[in-house]
Scaffold this active site. Structure first.
Site, PDB file in Angstrom:
ATOM      1  N   ASN A  11      56.388  31.558  46.127  1.00 12.00           N
ATOM      2  CA  ASN A  11      55.798  32.524  47.048  1.00 12.00           C
ATOM      3  C   ASN A  11      56.202  32.108  48.461  1.00 12.00           C
ATOM      4  OD1 ASN A  11      54.191  34.134  48.642  1.00 12.00           O
ATOM      5  ND2 ASN A  11      52.250  33.156  48.061  1.00 12.00           N
ATOM      6  N   TRP A  12      57.182  32.791  48.990  1.00 12.89           N
ATOM      7  CA  TRP A  12      57.707  32.391  50.301  1.00 12.89           C
ATOM      8  C   TRP A  12      56.762  32.743  51.440  1.00 12.89           C
ATOM      9  CZ3 TRP A  12      63.655  33.890  50.565  1.00 12.89           C
ATOM     10  CH2 TRP A  12      64.325  33.251  49.511  1.00 12.89           C
ATOM     11  N   LYS A  13      55.772  33.564  51.155  1.00 11.55           N
ATOM     12  CA  LYS A  13      54.858  34.064  52.206  1.00 11.55           C
ATOM     13  C   LYS A  13      55.679  34.688  53.332  1.00 11.55           C
ATOM     14  CE  LYS A  13      51.615  30.614  50.685  1.00 11.55           C
ATOM     15  NZ  LYS A  13      50.376  29.912  50.933  1.00 11.55           N
ATOM     16  N   HIS A  97      46.565  37.595  45.905  1.00 10.98           N
ATOM     17  CA  HIS A  97      46.671  36.251  46.486  1.00 10.98           C
ATOM     18  C   HIS A  97      45.465  36.013  47.402  1.00 10.98           C
ATOM     19  CE1 HIS A  97      48.053  32.876  48.861  1.00 10.98           C
ATOM     20  NE2 HIS A  97      48.867  32.604  47.865  1.00 10.98           N
ATOM     21  N   GLU A  99      45.182  34.766  50.209  1.00  7.65           N
ATOM     22  CA  GLU A  99      45.384  35.146  51.617  1.00  7.65           C
ATOM     23  C   GLU A  99      45.187  36.643  51.800  1.00  7.65           C
ATOM     24  OE1 GLU A  99      49.205  33.224  52.146  1.00  7.65           O
ATOM     25  OE2 GLU A  99      48.220  31.275  51.952  1.00  7.65           O
ATOM     26  N   GLU A 169      44.539  29.622  41.387  1.00  5.97           N
ATOM     27  CA  GLU A 169      44.824  28.984  42.663  1.00  5.97           C
ATOM     28  C   GLU A 169      43.518  28.679  43.396  1.00  5.97           C
ATOM     29  OE1 GLU A 169      49.090  29.927  44.037  1.00  5.97           O
ATOM     30  OE2 GLU A 169      47.784  31.475  44.842  1.00  5.97           O
ATOM     31  N   GLY A 175      48.015  25.253  50.490  1.00  5.09           N
ATOM     32  CA  GLY A 175      48.565  24.899  51.803  1.00  5.09           C
ATOM     33  C   GLY A 175      47.832  23.754  52.481  1.00  5.09           C
ATOM     34  N   SER A 214      49.327  23.512  46.460  1.00  4.08           N
ATOM     35  CA  SER A 214      49.986  22.259  46.830  1.00  4.08           C
ATOM     36  C   SER A 214      50.714  21.596  45.661  1.00  4.08           C
ATOM     37  CB  SER A 214      48.980  21.297  47.483  1.00  4.08           C
ATOM     38  OG  SER A 214      48.438  21.891  48.658  1.00  4.08           O
ATOM     39  N   GLY A 235      53.872  27.677  46.956  1.00  4.09           N
ATOM     40  CA  GLY A 235      54.016  28.153  48.331  1.00  4.09           C
ATOM     41  C   GLY A 235      55.003  27.290  49.088  1.00  4.09           C
ATOM     42  N   GLY A 236      54.472  26.377  49.909  1.00  2.00           N
ATOM     43  CA  GLY A 236      55.291  25.553  50.791  1.00  2.00           C
ATOM     44  C   GLY A 236      56.512  24.922  50.138  1.00  2.00           C
TER      45      GLY A 236
HETATM   46  C1  PEP Z   1      50.268  29.795  47.281  1.00  2.00           C
HETATM   47  O1  PEP Z   1      50.051  30.264  48.378  1.00  2.00           O
HETATM   48  O2  PEP Z   1      50.390  30.548  46.300  1.00  2.00           O
HETATM   49  C2  PEP Z   1      50.389  28.343  47.174  1.00  2.00           C
HETATM   50  C3  PEP Z   1      50.196  27.784  46.013  1.00  2.00           C
HETATM   51  O3  PEP Z   1      50.673  27.656  48.335  1.00  2.00           O
HETATM   52  P1  PEP Z   1      50.967  26.077  48.481  1.00  2.00           P
HETATM   53  O4  PEP Z   1      51.873  25.691  47.341  1.00  2.00           O
HETATM   54  O5  PEP Z   1      51.659  25.953  49.809  1.00  2.00           O
HETATM   55  O6  PEP Z   1      49.655  25.386  48.424  1.00  2.00           O
END
Ligand code: PEP
Length: 252
Positions: A11-13, A97, A99, A169, A175, A214, A235-236
């Site tokens: 997920n590049w956001k 998601h 967010e 999640e 994040g 994470s 994500g990251g």
């Molecule tokens: C996400 O936003 O789906 C996610 C898992 O982010 P991160 O890996 O950065 O915690």
């Protein structure tokens, strides 16, 4: 028991220029041959989807959106529909998601409608569920996840889950660098599968449930080794090709 193919989705956001994304996609493409088991998926921002399509066409990787509107077309300024994503070659779309739930007011009902719209467009929804830190501390994790899941099942029926992916999640792990322990994650994954099994055991057995929060190269193996964890939503760590590929190789 069924053998569920693992899936790792990035997920590049809201990240990446055309040039940065082309480099990232080229790096992922180059490493795909070393990924033995997982289905690899990238979910770039809408405007970068054509680039992903161009770079990944003909490879084993798939791509998807991070969101969609509930309508198919029309006067919905700023929105993108399921048929548009499908037309851009997407196979997947993330729905619900945390967010989107927290910052864009998406309720359980809206998320359920987006799930339905995704499937109507022929996309596989990646349905995100997960509790806030305060909810975990108040022992509400299972109640929250059940409520989020039930909203979808009540709208589309349990059979619709056969063509979907669920991502657990925990919001406190997204994040933040704080990962749920493999046991904490497994407990919730088992709960989700059991809840679906209460309606349909076969669908539950085949349902891919990803962990997100994470996840990185150094902790992916241990998480994905859990019996009810079928991959990750990243994500990251999905913004660095080698790190993402290490996660993609974790199930091998
Ligand atoms: C996400 O936003 O789906 C996610 C898992 O982010 P991160 O890996 O950065 O915690």
């Amino acid at each position: 028991m069924s053998v569920r193919q693992p899936l790792v989705a990035g997920n590049w956001k809201m990240n990446g220029s055309q040039a940065e994304s082309a480099k990232l996609l080229a790096g992922i493409k180059q490493g795909l041959g070393s990924v033995k088991k997982a289905q690899v998926v990238v979910c770039p921002p809408f405007i970068l989807i054509p680039l992903a399509a161009k770079e990944l066409q003909g490879t084993s990787a798939a791509w998807g959106g991070q969101n969609l509107d509930t309508h198919k077309s029309g006067a919905y300024t700023g929105e993108v529909s399921g048929p548009m994503l499908k037309d851009a070659g997407c196979a997947y779309v993330i729905v619900g998601h945390s967010e989107r739930r927290a910052m864009y007011g998406e309720t359980d009902q809206v998320v359920a409608e987006k799930f339905k719209a995704a499937q109507e467009a022929g996309l596989i929804p990646i349905l995100c569920v997960g509790e806030l830190l305060a909810e975990r501390e108040a022992n509400q994790t299972e109640a929250v996840v059940a409520r989020q899941l039930d909203a979808v099942v009540n709208l589309v029926g349990v059979a619709a889950l056969a063509k979907s992916v669920v991502a657990y999640e925990p919001v406190w792990a997204i994040g933040t660098g704080k990962t749920a322990s493999p046991q904490q994650a497994q407990d919730v994954h088992r709960f989700i599968r059991a809840r679906v099994a209460g309606k349909d055991a076969k669908i539950a057995d085949n349902l891919k449930i990803l962990y997100g929060g994470s996840m990185k190269g150094s902790n992916a193996k241990e998480l994905i080794a859990q019996p009810d964890i079928d991959g990750g939503l990243i994500g990251g760590a999905s913004l660095v090709a080698e790190e993402f590929l290490t996660i993609c190789r974790a199930p091998d």
